[in-house]
Design a protein around this motif. Structure first.
Motif, short mmCIF file in Angstrom:
data_model
loop_
_atom_site.label_atom_id
_atom_site.label_comp_id
_atom_site.label_asym_id
_atom_site.label_seq_id
_atom_site.Cartn_x
_atom_site.Cartn_y
_atom_site.Cartn_z
N ILE A 1 -9.32 -9.96 17.81
CA ILE A 1 -7.93 -10.11 17.40
C ILE A 1 -7.14 -8.85 17.75
N MET A 2 -5.91 -9.03 18.16
CA MET A 2 -4.95 -7.95 18.32
C MET A 2 -3.56 -8.54 18.11
N ARG A 3 -2.90 -8.17 17.02
CA ARG A 3 -1.65 -8.79 16.65
C ARG A 3 -0.67 -7.73 16.10
N PRO A 4 0.64 -7.97 16.29
CA PRO A 4 1.62 -7.13 15.60
C PRO A 4 1.61 -7.43 14.10
N ILE A 5 1.95 -6.45 13.30
CA ILE A 5 1.89 -6.57 11.84
C ILE A 5 3.19 -6.04 11.26
N VAL A 6 3.69 -6.71 10.25
CA VAL A 6 4.86 -6.23 9.50
C VAL A 6 4.41 -5.94 8.07
N LEU A 7 4.64 -4.72 7.61
CA LEU A 7 4.34 -4.33 6.23
C LEU A 7 5.67 -4.02 5.54
N ASN A 8 5.95 -4.68 4.45
CA ASN A 8 7.22 -4.50 3.75
C ASN A 8 6.97 -4.06 2.32
N GLY A 9 7.66 -3.02 1.90
CA GLY A 9 7.54 -2.56 0.53
C GLY A 9 8.53 -1.46 0.23
N ILE A 10 8.75 -1.21 -1.05
CA ILE A 10 9.68 -0.15 -1.45
C ILE A 10 9.02 1.21 -1.32
N ASP A 11 7.75 1.31 -1.70
CA ASP A 11 7.03 2.58 -1.65
C ASP A 11 6.61 2.91 -0.22
N GLN A 12 6.11 4.14 -0.04
CA GLN A 12 5.52 4.54 1.23
C GLN A 12 4.22 3.76 1.39
N VAL A 13 4.17 2.83 2.34
CA VAL A 13 3.03 1.92 2.47
C VAL A 13 1.95 2.50 3.37
N ALA A 14 2.33 2.90 4.58
CA ALA A 14 1.36 3.44 5.54
C ALA A 14 1.17 4.93 5.27
N ASP A 15 0.39 5.26 4.24
CA ASP A 15 0.22 6.67 3.88
C ASP A 15 -1.09 7.26 4.38
N ARG A 16 -1.94 6.46 5.02
CA ARG A 16 -3.14 7.02 5.65
C ARG A 16 -2.83 7.35 7.10
N HIS A 17 -3.43 8.43 7.58
CA HIS A 17 -3.03 8.99 8.86
C HIS A 17 -3.13 8.02 10.03
N ASP A 18 -4.28 7.32 10.11
CA ASP A 18 -4.49 6.46 11.27
C ASP A 18 -3.55 5.27 11.28
N LEU A 19 -3.20 4.72 10.11
CA LEU A 19 -2.26 3.61 10.05
C LEU A 19 -0.83 4.10 10.34
N ALA A 20 -0.45 5.24 9.78
CA ALA A 20 0.89 5.78 10.04
C ALA A 20 1.08 6.10 11.51
#
Length: 261
Positions: free
Chosen positions: A42-61
């Protein structure tokens, strides 16, 4: 894939999203067989929605584009039917713009060169190749905007990483530090608040600190701090701060760890 109204992303899900964003696979035994294998890729685009800082781990950010949306004032709010009508009206122009961008990227992708591409190299290459079709983009503007976005993501990720922050504090006026993992743990505990060291996120053993160093040293490098972990023996760690002049550091020994010029 869209994940909505998030208050955070646990570590296991963050790792899974990283694999999905840049491509990953896993295998399992095929149903009703004993020796055949089924491979899922699998390889897909992803949308993450939230009020807080969501992507706070280095590799995801490092794989993310951060978009901060303005607050919708009450007088600008719409019902679902109103929003659908506005979107349907704009849809032909949106689709036309996307098709123009794809056509331009297909035309230019073999001739475009991107120096020192980021982690998402293919994404960057395609966007640069499509630049001339975008009416409000100047040449090189995408790379500048993307770089600024990445810098902001890195800064926010570092804010939530206690180990990375402690290393930045430790090396703030120091050119280089050298020692083993146990010595580094003592040095870091000496520059952070005691409340931080009692948190579950703070590494309690030298081995757990070593793992955290491996995870965060990529983002520390973007702040001018390089961490070199040697294998074998007492696993010597060397930390250098490119932004600190060698003459500004002092030969102060801390147990087995040393600050040196």
């Amino acid at each position: 894939m869209t994940l909505d109204n998030l208050s955070g992303v646990p570590a296991w899900l963050s790792d899974a999203l990283c694999r999905m964003a840049t491509g990953g696979s896993f295998s399992a035994r095929k149903l009703f067989t004993n020796d055949k294998e089924a491979l899922f890729t699998i390889m897909r685009p992803i949308v993450l929605n939230g009020i807080d800082q969501v992507a706070d781990r280095h590799d995801l950010a490092d794989r993310s584009l951060r978009v901060t949306l303005p607050v919708i004032r009450p007088r600008h709010r719409m019902t679902e039917s109103q929003l659908s009508f506005v979107f349907d009206t704009a849809a032909p122009k949106i689709l036309g713009g996307l098709c123009d961008g794809v056509m331009c990227a297909l035309k230019n992708r073999q001739s475009v060169q991107v120096e020192n591409p980021p982690r998402m190299a293919d994404f960057t290459h395609w966007c640069v190749a499509a630049e001339e079709a975008m009416p409000h983009w100047d040449k090189g503007e995408f790379l500048e905007a993307y770089g600024n976005n990445q810098d902001e993501s890195i800064e926010r990720a570092l804010e939530s990483d206690h180990v990375a922050n402690a290393i930045i504090t430790l090396m703030s006026d120091t050119f280089a530090w050298e020692g083993n993992t146990a010595t580094l743990q003592k040095a870091l505990e000496g520059v952070v608040d005691e409340r931080i060291t009692r948190l579950k996120l703070w590494p309690q053993t030298p081995s757990s600190l070593g793992k955290r160093l491996t995870r965060c040293k990529g983002f520390l490098r973007s702040s001018g701090i390089k961490v070199n972990q040697q294998r074998g023996g007492d696993r010597l760690i060397t930390i250098t701060n490119e932004k600190a002049a060698p003459a500004a550091s002092s030969n102060v020994s801390i147990s087995n760890g040393q600050f040196f010029e």
